[in-house]
Design an enzyme around this catalytic site. Structure first.
Site, mmCIF file in Angstrom:
data_model
loop_
_atom_site.group_PDB
_atom_site.id
_atom_site.type_symbol
_atom_site.label_atom_id
_atom_site.label_comp_id
_atom_site.label_asym_id
_atom_site.label_seq_id
_atom_site.Cartn_x
_atom_site.Cartn_y
_atom_site.Cartn_z
ATOM 1 N N ARG A 186 0.846 -1.212 0.000
ATOM 2 C CA ARG A 186 0.000 0.000 0.000
ATOM 3 C C ARG A 186 0.872 1.249 0.000
ATOM 4 O O ARG A 186 0.907 2.017 -0.953
ATOM 5 C CB ARG A 186 -0.940 -0.042 1.219
ATOM 6 C CG ARG A 186 -2.080 0.951 1.150
ATOM 7 C CD ARG A 186 -1.704 2.327 1.632
ATOM 8 N NE ARG A 186 -1.067 2.301 2.948
ATOM 9 C CZ ARG A 186 -0.414 3.328 3.464
ATOM 10 N NH1 ARG A 186 -0.304 4.448 2.797
ATOM 11 N NH2 ARG A 186 0.154 3.234 4.655
ATOM 12 N N ASP A 187 1.635 1.462 1.061
ATOM 13 C CA ASP A 187 2.454 2.673 1.191
ATOM 14 C C ASP A 187 3.447 2.758 0.033
ATOM 15 O O ASP A 187 3.745 3.849 -0.478
ATOM 16 C CB ASP A 187 3.216 2.617 2.530
ATOM 17 C CG ASP A 187 3.515 3.993 3.108
ATOM 18 O OD1 ASP A 187 3.765 4.923 2.320
ATOM 19 O OD2 ASP A 187 3.527 4.129 4.342
ATOM 20 N N HIS B 153 5.604 3.812 12.979
ATOM 21 C CA HIS B 153 5.660 3.777 11.508
ATOM 22 C C HIS B 153 6.645 4.868 11.078
ATOM 23 O O HIS B 153 6.294 6.032 10.989
ATOM 24 C CB HIS B 153 4.234 4.031 10.985
ATOM 25 C CG HIS B 153 4.088 4.126 9.498
ATOM 26 N ND1 HIS B 153 3.264 3.283 8.786
ATOM 27 C CD2 HIS B 153 4.610 4.967 8.586
ATOM 28 C CE1 HIS B 153 3.302 3.608 7.502
ATOM 29 N NE2 HIS B 153 4.106 4.635 7.355
ATOM 30 N N HIS C 19 9.502 6.578 8.536
ATOM 31 C CA HIS C 19 10.041 6.702 7.185
ATOM 32 C C HIS C 19 11.529 7.023 7.280
ATOM 33 O O HIS C 19 11.985 7.653 8.235
ATOM 34 C CB HIS C 19 9.292 7.783 6.403
ATOM 35 C CG HIS C 19 7.968 7.313 5.883
ATOM 36 N ND1 HIS C 19 7.639 7.294 4.552
ATOM 37 C CD2 HIS C 19 6.886 6.819 6.534
ATOM 38 C CE1 HIS C 19 6.419 6.814 4.399
ATOM 39 N NE2 HIS C 19 5.925 6.511 5.584
ATOM 40 N N CYS D 232 4.694 9.411 0.646
ATOM 41 C CA CYS D 232 3.433 10.065 0.970
ATOM 42 C C CYS D 232 3.089 10.948 -0.218
ATOM 43 O O CYS D 232 3.979 11.575 -0.795
ATOM 44 C CB CYS D 232 3.587 10.895 2.243
ATOM 45 S SG CYS D 232 2.049 11.687 2.768
ATOM 46 N N ASN E 56 9.470 4.094 3.612
ATOM 47 C CA ASN E 56 9.469 3.559 4.973
ATOM 48 C C ASN E 56 10.810 2.901 5.257
ATOM 49 O O ASN E 56 11.540 2.560 4.347
ATOM 50 C CB ASN E 56 8.392 2.478 5.096
ATOM 51 C CG ASN E 56 7.005 3.040 5.040
ATOM 52 O OD1 ASN E 56 6.554 3.471 3.988
ATOM 53 N ND2 ASN E 56 6.328 3.050 6.158
HETATM 54 ZN ZN ZN Z 1 4.045 5.725 5.605
#
Ligand code: ZN
Length: 306
Positions: free
Chosen positions: A16-17, A211, A213, A244, A253
């Protein structure tokens, strides 16, 4: 500082990210191959896609197709990110394929406005409706707070505001709160100070997840600070994919394989087969046709026999 935990939970968020931040759309077939390989690594939590509007994030237009095609072991908890009630309704058309939903908002008004075109208050109200409905469907719920450690537009983000948002997420039904360093502004000292404050504000029943990055190369340093502050739940992306949508240039990430390599060398159990994970990241590198940010993908696992 408490002692390091003996084991941690890791949610893989690269599908996803990561996939949402690639300039080109990855073929559905390749997404499915990559997610299926992630399922062979021992990862027990995988965020596989997001039900965002296809005209906003075309890279994830095939969320439903991916969800229906992947073949993951039964003990993998499959999550999807949902931006709003419409996204949840789309996700619920595949209720038998998902175990968790993740919702999100920013702790910065400016970032939230640029990302989802809502105020924080409007986002909290919307997220609460999503969580109520998701819980009524028996889904586990995580609320992720973006820019929890700093905002590229507003700079300092008051930790009390982050705690208030986290409290609102828990009151609305979130089982887990993720604290996102969306644009890589956190530092280890700050991480070590903030998690105990947030833990004190939220109590022990809620799972707190970090979370990070790696935008400025401080991702793993922040992980160590979080471990020392008692955090035992992390999100990361294989190959160091991720970013993002706003602002442009917010990069990946922490690489899951770098995280797993470090933790296992520290004697902290992840349950993840590092060579199998490196295979997944190598496949992602080949699909994307460019070098990835991951270090362990290049260096390989630590091998003490050499
Ligand atoms: Zn993220």
């Amino acid at each position: 500082m408490s002692a390091f935990p003996s084991s941690v939970r890791i949610r893989e968020v690269g599908p996803r990210d990561g996939f949402q931040n690639e300039p080109e759309t990855i073929a559905t077939y390749d997404k499915v191959r990559l997610i299926d390989q992630l399922g062979r690594t021992g990862l027990r939590r995988i965020e596989v896609t997001s039900f965002v509007r296809p005209d906003v994030i075309p890279q994830l237009h095939d969320a439903a197709a991916v969800l229906e095609a992947i073949e993951l072991p039964d003990d993998v908890s499959v999550s999807v990110l949902v931006p709003n009630e419409r996204g949840l309704e789309r996700a619920l058309e595949h209720r038998d394929r998902i175990d968790e939903v993740n919702v999100f908002l920013s702790a910065s008004e400016t970032h939230n406005r640029k990302n989802v075109n809502r105020s924080i208050a409007e986002s909290i109200a919307g997220v609460a409706r999503v969580l109520e409905r998701a819980r009524s469907e028996g889904l586990r719920c995580e609320g992720v707070i973006s820019t929890a450690f700093g905002c590229p537009y507003e700079g300092h983000v008051p930790p009390e505001r982050v705690a208030e948002i986290a409290r609102a997420l828990v009151d609305a039904g979130a089982h887990e709160v993720g604290f996102g360093d969306t644009t890589g502004m956190a530092n280890p000292r700050q991480v070590g100070e903030l998690f105990p404050r947030w833990r004190a504000a939220l109590g022990d029943a809620v799972e707190l997840t970090a979370h990070f990055h790696n935008t400025r190369g401080q991702g793993l340093a922040n992980v160590v600070a979080a471990l020392g502050a008692g955090v035992d739940s992390f999100e990361s992306s294989f190959g160091e994919l991720g970013g993002c949508p706003v602002p442009p240039g917010a990069t990946g990430n922490v690489a899951t394989e770098d995280l797993v390599s470090m933790l296992e060398e520290m004697g902290i159990a992840t349950g993840i087969d590092l060579p199998a994970l490196i295979v997944a990241s190598g496949m992602a590198r080949d699909v994307l046709g460019r070098p990835l940010g991951s270090h362990t993908l290049v260096a390989g696992p630590v091998d003490w026999r050499r």
